[in-house]
Motif scaffolding. Structure first.
Motif, short mmCIF file in Angstrom:
data_model
loop_
_atom_site.label_atom_id
_atom_site.label_comp_id
_atom_site.label_asym_id
_atom_site.label_seq_id
_atom_site.Cartn_x
_atom_site.Cartn_y
_atom_site.Cartn_z
N TYR A 1 0.80 -1.22 0.00
CA TYR A 1 0.00 0.00 0.00
C TYR A 1 0.84 1.28 0.00
O TYR A 1 0.30 2.38 0.12
CB TYR A 1 -0.96 0.01 1.20
N LEU A 2 2.16 1.14 -0.13
CA LEU A 2 3.04 2.32 -0.11
C LEU A 2 3.12 2.92 -1.51
O LEU A 2 3.60 2.27 -2.44
CB LEU A 2 4.42 1.94 0.40
N GLU A 3 2.66 4.15 -1.65
CA GLU A 3 2.63 4.81 -2.95
C GLU A 3 3.57 6.01 -2.95
O GLU A 3 3.26 7.06 -2.37
CB GLU A 3 1.20 5.28 -3.28
N PRO A 4 4.75 5.88 -3.57
CA PRO A 4 5.68 7.01 -3.62
C PRO A 4 5.03 8.21 -4.32
O PRO A 4 4.32 8.06 -5.31
CB PRO A 4 6.86 6.47 -4.44
N ASP A 5 5.32 9.40 -3.80
CA ASP A 5 4.68 10.61 -4.31
C ASP A 5 5.68 11.75 -4.27
O ASP A 5 6.44 11.90 -3.30
CB ASP A 5 3.46 10.94 -3.45
N THR A 6 5.70 12.56 -5.32
CA THR A 6 6.57 13.74 -5.34
C THR A 6 5.99 14.78 -6.29
O THR A 6 5.31 14.46 -7.27
CB THR A 6 8.00 13.38 -5.80
N ASP A 7 6.25 16.05 -5.97
CA ASP A 7 5.90 17.16 -6.86
C ASP A 7 7.10 17.62 -7.66
O ASP A 7 7.00 18.54 -8.48
CB ASP A 7 5.36 18.33 -6.04
N LYS A 8 8.25 17.00 -7.41
CA LYS A 8 9.50 17.38 -8.08
C LYS A 8 9.71 16.50 -9.31
O LYS A 8 9.07 15.46 -9.47
CB LYS A 8 10.67 17.24 -7.11
N ASP A 9 10.64 16.91 -10.15
CA ASP A 9 10.95 16.09 -11.33
C ASP A 9 11.51 14.74 -10.92
O ASP A 9 11.20 13.71 -11.53
CB ASP A 9 11.95 16.82 -12.23
N ILE A 10 12.35 14.76 -9.90
CA ILE A 10 12.90 13.51 -9.36
C ILE A 10 13.20 13.70 -7.89
O ILE A 10 13.61 14.78 -7.46
CB ILE A 10 14.16 13.07 -10.14
N GLU A 11 12.95 12.66 -7.11
CA GLU A 11 13.16 12.72 -5.67
C GLU A 11 13.66 11.35 -5.20
O GLU A 11 13.42 10.34 -5.87
CB GLU A 11 11.86 13.08 -4.95
N THR A 12 14.32 11.35 -4.06
CA THR A 12 14.83 10.09 -3.50
C THR A 12 13.93 9.62 -2.38
O THR A 12 13.58 10.38 -1.48
CB THR A 12 16.26 10.28 -2.96
N GLY A 13 13.55 8.36 -2.45
CA GLY A 13 12.79 7.73 -1.38
C GLY A 13 13.63 6.68 -0.68
O GLY A 13 14.55 6.12 -1.28
N LYS A 14 13.32 6.41 0.58
CA LYS A 14 14.12 5.46 1.35
C LYS A 14 13.19 4.62 2.23
O LYS A 14 12.21 5.12 2.76
CB LYS A 14 15.13 6.18 2.25
N LEU A 15 13.55 3.34 2.38
CA LEU A 15 12.86 2.45 3.30
C LEU A 15 13.86 1.93 4.32
O LEU A 15 14.98 1.54 3.95
CB LEU A 15 12.23 1.26 2.57
N ILE A 16 13.49 1.94 5.58
CA ILE A 16 14.27 1.31 6.64
C ILE A 16 13.40 0.17 7.19
O ILE A 16 12.33 0.41 7.74
CB ILE A 16 14.65 2.29 7.76
N ILE A 17 13.87 -1.06 7.01
CA ILE A 17 13.14 -2.24 7.47
C ILE A 17 13.88 -2.82 8.66
O ILE A 17 15.07 -3.14 8.56
CB ILE A 17 13.03 -3.28 6.35
N VAL A 18 13.19 -2.95 9.79
CA VAL A 18 13.82 -3.43 11.02
C VAL A 18 13.06 -4.64 11.54
O VAL A 18 11.83 -4.59 11.70
CB VAL A 18 13.84 -2.34 12.11
N ILE A 19 13.78 -5.73 11.80
CA ILE A 19 13.18 -6.89 12.47
C ILE A 19 13.82 -7.03 13.84
O ILE A 19 15.01 -6.78 14.02
CB ILE A 19 13.33 -8.19 11.66
N THR A 20 13.01 -7.41 14.83
CA THR A 20 13.51 -7.58 16.19
C THR A 20 12.99 -8.90 16.76
O THR A 20 11.90 -9.36 16.42
CB THR A 20 13.05 -6.42 17.10
N LYS A 21 13.78 -9.50 17.66
CA LYS A 21 13.39 -10.77 18.27
C LYS A 21 12.28 -10.59 19.30
O LYS A 21 11.50 -11.51 19.56
CB LYS A 21 14.60 -11.42 18.93
N LYS A 22 12.23 -9.40 19.90
CA LYS A 22 11.20 -9.09 20.89
C LYS A 22 10.42 -7.88 20.40
O LYS A 22 10.83 -7.21 19.45
CB LYS A 22 11.83 -8.77 22.26
#
Length: 273
Positions: free
Chosen positions: A206-227
């Motif tokens: 459901y993540l839809e990248p969106d920008t009003d600029k000609d080009i933009e950088t997007g980033k994802l940080i995915i974290v898994i934890t044992k607890k």
């Protein structure tokens, strides 16, 4: 002559459970191009850096703190794409001002400077990364077209875990999984996250990248934890979800978790209009 910042240390030998309390007093010069607000931010970062160093967590700390920014830029990319975060040996669990930042004038050097002091509680990690605790991350493309292509993120963990996903663009930072609303918060305490089972494929589409600029950088940080480690530094967005946060809050949350209990992944991509 440029004024070099100097630090006066009052080092408390309070130590319990590998945690130390450190007091750092610091002054930092305000040059012609540095505002009081900017100077406070720089001085505070240097005080935190010194607190870590004095508590025996100094290795790689300078590389981390000099790149650490509260705004979203290439420095965040450097932190996650290098080994800096992996090699930090401890973190600041909490801190408070002893003397809040104040603007003073040095008559000899004829310039203004900031003076502050903090007390920081530093915890040195007691563990190393667990090489068996990993996840397979698929589905992130190098380029997305704004408001057209959804990210098809797939996570398959090697062990039972809890999952957090953060999304960053050039203007803001968000926690995008799990999604919580006001109804998820109870009087008894924070929300509970669903456990992700070993070898179970989790799809977030459901993540839809969106920008009003000609080009933009997007980033994802995915974290898994044992607890389960609650991430509570988020605010309600216009749709009623607790998604709005800040990059420094994300990094602080990650660093408070013992290395053996976490693993993270960083994915960067371009968004075109």
């Amino acid at each position: 002559m440029k004024r070099l910042f100097f630090i006066i240390f009052i080092f408390h030998s309070i130590s319990f459970l590998a945690q130390k309390s450190v007091v750092v007093e610091l002054t930092y010069p305000l040059g012609d191009n540095i505002s009081f607000a900017q100077g406070k931010e720089i001085a505070l970062k240097k005080a935190k850096e010194e607190a870590l160093r004095r508590a025996g967590v100094g290795e790689h700390t300078r590389s981390f703190t000099t790149q650490f920014k509260t705004n979203i830029n290439d420095d965040v990319t450097n932190i996650f794409s290098s080994n800096i975060l992996l090699n930090i040996e401890g973190s600041i669990q909490s801190w408070k001002y002893i003397d809040k930042p104040e603007k003073l004038f040095d008559p000899d050097l004829r310039e203004y400077y900031i003076k502050l002091s903090i007390e920081a509680k530093v915890k040195k990690y007691s563990s190393k990364l667990d090489p068996q605790f990993v996840a397979r991350i698929d589905g992130v493309l190098p380029v997305y077209q704004s408001n057209k292509d959804n990210i098809q993120l797939k996570i398959i963990p090697s062990m039972n875990c809890y999952l957090k996903v953060f999304y960053l663009d050039e203007d803001e930072a968000n926690i995008v999984y799990p999604l919580h609303t006001r109804d998820d918060i109870s009087a008894e305490g924070p929300w509970k996250d669903k456990i992700l089972l070993k070898d179970e494929e989790k799809i977030i589409n459901y993540l839809e990248p969106d920008t009003d600029k000609d080009i933009e950088t997007g980033k994802l940080i995915i974290v898994i934890t044992k607890k389960q480690y609650d991430f509570t530094d988020s605010f309600v967005d216009e749709d009623g979800y607790y998604t709005l946060t800040q990059v420094d809050k994300i990094l602080q949350w990650i660093m408070k978790i013992e290395p053996e209990n976490r693993s993270y992944y960083f994915k960067q991509f371009s968004i075109t209009r």
